[in-house]
Design a protein around this motif. Structure first.
Motif, PDB file in Angstrom:
ATOM      1  N   PRO A  95       0.823  -1.229   0.000  1.00 63.07           N
ATOM      2  CA  PRO A  95       0.000   0.000   0.000  1.00 63.07           C
ATOM      3  C   PRO A  95       0.852   1.273   0.000  1.00 63.07           C
ATOM      4  O   PRO A  95       0.443   2.298  -0.538  1.00 63.07           O
ATOM      5  CB  PRO A  95      -0.825  -0.114   1.289  1.00 63.07           C
ATOM      6  N   VAL A  96       2.025   1.183   0.584  1.00 71.02           N
ATOM      7  CA  VAL A  96       2.915   2.359   0.633  1.00 71.02           C
ATOM      8  C   VAL A  96       3.360   2.723  -0.786  1.00 71.02           C
ATOM      9  O   VAL A  96       3.291   3.881  -1.215  1.00 71.02           O
ATOM     10  CB  VAL A  96       4.147   2.065   1.535  1.00 71.02           C
ATOM     11  N   PHE A  97       3.809   1.726  -1.544  1.00 71.68           N
ATOM     12  CA  PHE A  97       4.273   1.983  -2.923  1.00 71.68           C
ATOM     13  C   PHE A  97       3.102   2.482  -3.787  1.00 71.68           C
ATOM     14  O   PHE A  97       3.260   3.326  -4.648  1.00 71.68           O
ATOM     15  CB  PHE A  97       4.892   0.730  -3.556  1.00 71.68           C
ATOM     16  N   ASN A  98       1.933   1.906  -3.523  1.00 69.86           N
ATOM     17  CA  ASN A  98       0.730   2.320  -4.238  1.00 69.86           C
ATOM     18  C   ASN A  98       0.467   3.811  -4.025  1.00 69.86           C
ATOM     19  O   ASN A  98       0.205   4.549  -4.966  1.00 69.86           O
ATOM     20  CB  ASN A  98      -0.443   1.519  -3.658  1.00 69.86           C
ATOM     21  N   GLN A  99       0.567   4.225  -2.761  1.00 68.04           N
ATOM     22  CA  GLN A  99       0.330   5.616  -2.405  1.00 68.04           C
ATOM     23  C   GLN A  99       1.362   6.535  -3.057  1.00 68.04           C
ATOM     24  O   GLN A  99       1.031   7.605  -3.560  1.00 68.04           O
ATOM     25  CB  GLN A  99       0.380   5.730  -0.865  1.00 68.04           C
ATOM     26  N   ALA A 122      12.715   7.893 -12.070  1.00 67.37           N
ATOM     27  CA  ALA A 122      13.679   8.282 -11.025  1.00 67.37           C
ATOM     28  C   ALA A 122      12.949   8.786  -9.779  1.00 67.37           C
ATOM     29  O   ALA A 122      13.296   8.409  -8.654  1.00 67.37           O
ATOM     30  CB  ALA A 122      14.626   9.348 -11.561  1.00 67.37           C
ATOM     31  N   VAL A 123      11.919   9.606  -9.973  1.00 62.33           N
ATOM     32  CA  VAL A 123      11.215  10.170  -8.813  1.00 62.33           C
ATOM     33  C   VAL A 123      10.498   9.057  -8.046  1.00 62.33           C
ATOM     34  O   VAL A 123      10.571   8.970  -6.811  1.00 62.33           O
ATOM     35  CB  VAL A 123      10.207  11.270  -9.261  1.00 62.33           C
ATOM     36  N   PHE A 124       9.834   8.154  -8.797  1.00 69.79           N
ATOM     37  CA  PHE A 124       9.144   7.045  -8.129  1.00 69.79           C
ATOM     38  C   PHE A 124      10.159   6.170  -7.367  1.00 69.79           C
ATOM     39  O   PHE A 124       9.929   5.796  -6.212  1.00 69.79           O
ATOM     40  CB  PHE A 124       8.368   6.200  -9.144  1.00 69.79           C
ATOM     41  N   ALA A 125      11.294   5.858  -8.019  1.00 66.78           N
ATOM     42  CA  ALA A 125      12.301   4.983  -7.387  1.00 66.78           C
ATOM     43  C   ALA A 125      12.803   5.600  -6.082  1.00 66.78           C
ATOM     44  O   ALA A 125      12.867   4.919  -5.050  1.00 66.78           O
ATOM     45  CB  ALA A 125      13.470   4.756  -8.346  1.00 66.78           C
ATOM     46  N   VAL A 126      13.117   6.886  -6.109  1.00 69.72           N
ATOM     47  CA  VAL A 126      13.644   7.535  -4.904  1.00 69.72           C
ATOM     48  C   VAL A 126      12.583   7.554  -3.796  1.00 69.72           C
ATOM     49  O   VAL A 126      12.854   7.192  -2.648  1.00 69.72           O
ATOM     50  CB  VAL A 126      14.112   8.979  -5.227  1.00 69.72           C
ATOM     51  N   ARG A 127      11.350   7.934  -4.160  1.00 74.76           N
ATOM     52  CA  ARG A 127      10.310   8.025  -3.119  1.00 74.76           C
ATOM     53  C   ARG A 127       9.975   6.642  -2.539  1.00 74.76           C
ATOM     54  O   ARG A 127       9.805   6.496  -1.324  1.00 74.76           O
ATOM     55  CB  ARG A 127       9.048   8.672  -3.682  1.00 74.76           C
ATOM     56  N   ALA A 128       9.852   5.639  -3.419  1.00 75.34           N
ATOM     57  CA  ALA A 128       9.498   4.297  -2.935  1.00 75.34           C
ATOM     58  C   ALA A 128      10.613   3.754  -2.035  1.00 75.34           C
ATOM     59  O   ALA A 128      10.351   3.206  -0.957  1.00 75.34           O
ATOM     60  CB  ALA A 128       9.254   3.360  -4.118  1.00 75.34           C
ATOM     61  N   GLN A 129      11.860   3.939  -2.465  1.00 75.73           N
ATOM     62  CA  GLN A 129      12.993   3.407  -1.702  1.00 75.73           C
ATOM     63  C   GLN A 129      13.128   4.142  -0.357  1.00 75.73           C
ATOM     64  O   GLN A 129      13.442   3.520   0.653  1.00 75.73           O
ATOM     65  CB  GLN A 129      14.258   3.544  -2.553  1.00 75.73           C
ATOM     66  N   CYS A 130      12.875   5.469  -0.343  1.00 72.61           N
ATOM     67  CA  CYS A 130      12.943   6.228   0.916  1.00 72.61           C
ATOM     68  C   CYS A 130      11.868   5.737   1.889  1.00 72.61           C
ATOM     69  O   CYS A 130      12.114   5.585   3.080  1.00 72.61           O
ATOM     70  CB  CYS A 130      12.757   7.723   0.670  1.00 72.61           C
ATOM     71  N   GLN A 131      10.681   5.465   1.353  1.00 67.48           N
ATOM     72  CA  GLN A 131       9.600   4.975   2.208  1.00 67.48           C
ATOM     73  C   GLN A 131       9.963   3.617   2.794  1.00 67.48           C
ATOM     74  O   GLN A 131       9.743   3.352   3.967  1.00 67.48           O
ATOM     75  CB  GLN A 131       8.296   4.835   1.404  1.00 67.48           C
ATOM     76  N   TRP A 132      10.525   2.758   1.946  1.00 67.41           N
ATOM     77  CA  TRP A 132      10.884   1.411   2.408  1.00 67.41           C
ATOM     78  C   TRP A 132      11.974   1.466   3.477  1.00 67.41           C
ATOM     79  O   TRP A 132      11.885   0.826   4.514  1.00 67.41           O
ATOM     80  CB  TRP A 132      11.326   0.555   1.199  1.00 67.41           C
ATOM     81  N   ILE A 341       3.472  -1.916  -9.630  1.00 69.08           N
ATOM     82  CA  ILE A 341       2.579  -0.931  -9.015  1.00 69.08           C
ATOM     83  C   ILE A 341       2.651   0.389  -9.770  1.00 69.08           C
ATOM     84  O   ILE A 341       1.626   1.008 -10.069  1.00 69.08           O
ATOM     85  CB  ILE A 341       2.912  -0.770  -7.506  1.00 69.08           C
ATOM     86  N   MET A 342       3.859   0.817 -10.117  1.00 69.62           N
ATOM     87  CA  MET A 342       3.994   2.088 -10.853  1.00 69.62           C
ATOM     88  C   MET A 342       3.236   2.010 -12.171  1.00 69.62           C
ATOM     89  O   MET A 342       2.507   2.928 -12.543  1.00 69.62           O
ATOM     90  CB  MET A 342       5.489   2.382 -11.084  1.00 69.62           C
ATOM     91  N   LEU A 343       3.384   0.882 -12.879  1.00 75.60           N
ATOM     92  CA  LEU A 343       2.716   0.747 -14.185  1.00 75.60           C
ATOM     93  C   LEU A 343       1.196   0.718 -14.019  1.00 75.60           C
ATOM     94  O   LEU A 343       0.465   1.418 -14.732  1.00 75.60           O
ATOM     95  CB  LEU A 343       3.217  -0.532 -14.890  1.00 75.60           C
ATOM     96  N   GLN A 344       0.719  -0.073 -13.061  1.00 77.34           N
ATOM     97  CA  GLN A 344      -0.743  -0.185 -12.883  1.00 77.34           C
ATOM     98  C   GLN A 344      -1.361   1.149 -12.499  1.00 77.34           C
ATOM     99  O   GLN A 344      -2.405   1.520 -13.019  1.00 77.34           O
ATOM    100  CB  GLN A 344      -1.057  -1.238 -11.812  1.00 77.34           C
ATOM    101  N   VAL A 345      -0.695   1.870 -11.600  1.00 78.76           N
ATOM    102  CA  VAL A 345      -1.243   3.161 -11.171  1.00 78.76           C
ATOM    103  C   VAL A 345      -1.226   4.139 -12.344  1.00 78.76           C
ATOM    104  O   VAL A 345      -2.183   4.882 -12.564  1.00 78.76           O
ATOM    105  CB  VAL A 345      -0.474   3.705  -9.943  1.00 78.76           C
TER     106      VAL A 345
END
Ligand code: HEM
Length: 379
Positions: A95-99, A122-132, A341-345
């Protein structure tokens, strides 16, 4: 017999995928300007990746955990790392990556030219990895700047520049782990838990922590961004897929992504070093020689994939995007879920994803793979 082997597989300004496709027609192995033996064929690459005795991972002078380790030591550290990347450990982050993906899609302008690699991947990768990892959101601009500089340095091949960039990254990591190493720290994110891990009866050292975290972020943020570029470029070229993927099951979307990346693998290569004289791809190679496993070439090898038709199911068992053997990617599930998740969203947030007219996707150049820029318009 090595005299007919060309000695340069590092052509400036060339698309490495196209170049290795050409080379593979005549050679199974070539030497590059760094005196490394580059393997191009699927079967040779699998043979070497599975032979952990004669082909060591201790290639670099730098501490690389776990990828620079062999034998028992590798197994020991790999066990710690695998715990953080298991299905069980990662499920709470879905759910975090989804958000993260939903928020990014909300922010992206519609009807304007965007770059799928840098503005989305790049933006998705950085944000998802920071959240994780539990890293603060404020690091985003610093990490994005670092990724761009890292790519530029890799492209240039300038060793000094690459060392400086690596140092800069270590400083970012240090600023995050220091507060988490304090015994009274109440932080309990992935990075904090890693700081409390023990190995051989002692805490992981600062150098070990930096090495592990560098591995989870430094290279992989860039890989995820490049993968997003390859996937988006593929669907804009095949617009019918957009409808099919919108209604596909998660497993089908993941299989689709793996097959797109097999055909255009932006994670180009890894190295080994021989521990004794060996014969590879019909050539005698001395002990202490560096061998490069070119995954991008192996994944398109016609002796394995025939005419290279798009067929997720049939090609799955031989797909090498995440490697093979003891060093196969422990981050596979994390990367797969992030990409899916990135693709589906993205597909559910917009009506159309089209290539920008008058602007072409720009290929990355050796030694990087995938695309440097994929201009698209969302509406
Ligand atoms: C789409 C993105 C990714 C691709 C294509 C990819 C690909 C690979 C490949 C091909 C290897 C094998 C290396 C070898 O045999 O020498 C590898 C190893 C590794 N990957 Fe990934 N990776 C990705 C994402 C990630 C992520 C997200 C993480 C962690 C957060 C990760 C962590 C690692 C580590 C630690 C290793 C070394 C494993 C070992 O030596 O035992 N990767 N990756």
């Amino acid at each position: 017999m090595t005299d007919h082997i060309p000695d340069d597989i590092s052509p400036a300004g060339r698309d490495l995928r196209e170049y290795t496709d050409e080379l593979r027609q005549k050679h199974a192995i070539v030497k590059n300007i760094s005196d490394e033996w580059v393997l191009l064929k699927h079967t040779d690459i699998v043979t070497v990746a599975m032979d952990h005795e004669r082909f060591s991972n201790a290639v670099s002078n730098y501490l690389q955990i776990p990828n620079g380790l062999d034998g028992e030591k590798h197994t020991h550290y790999r066990k710690i790392i695998d715990r953080y990347l298991s299905r069980e450990a990662l499920v709470p982050y879905i759910p975090v990556f989804n958000q993260v993906a939903i928020q990014l899609m909300k922010e992206l302008p519609k009807g304007k030219v965007l770059d799928a690699v840098n503005d989305i991947g790049a933006v998705f990768a950085v944000r998802a990895q920071c959240q994780w990892l539990g890293w603060p959101n404020e690091l985003e601009p610093l990490l994005l700047e670092w990724m761009a500089d890292n790519h530029a340095a890799t492209r240039s091949g300038n060793k000094e520049e690459m060392r400086n960039i690596a140092r800069r990254f270590d400083e970012i990591i240090l600023s995050i782990i220091r507060p988490r190493q304090v015994l009274t720290s109440k932080l309990n994110d992935v990075t904090a838990r890693l700081c409390r891990e023990t190995v051989y009866g002692r805490l992981l050292t600062e150098a070990e922590l930096i090495s592990i975290l560098r591995n989870w972020t430094g290279g992989d943020l860039g890989s995820i961004a490049l993968c997003v570029g390859v996937i988006v470029q593929h669907i804009t070229k095949h617009p019918k897929l957009i409808e099919q993927l919108r209604v596909a099951e998660d497993g089908e979307v993941e299989a689709f992504i793996d097959e797109v990346l097999r055909n255009d693998d932006p994670f180009v290569s890894n190295r080994r070093i021989t521990t004794c004289p060996v014969k590879v791809a019909g050539h005698d190679i001395p002990s202490g020689a560096k061998i490069k496993l070119n995954w991008t070439s192996a994944n398109r090898d016609e002796s394995m994939f025939g005419e290279n038709r798009f067929n997720p199911e049939e090609n799955k068992p031989n797909n090498l995007i995440y490697g093979i053997g003891k060093h196969a990617c422990p981050g596979r599930l994390l990367a797969t879920w992030e990409l899916r998740i990135m693709l589906q969203v993205m597909l559910s947030s917009v009506q159309t994803i089209k290539p920008a007219s008058n602007q072409h996707a720009e290929r990355e150049v050796a030694p990087l793979g995938g695309f440097n820029r994929v201009p698209i318009i969302l509406s």
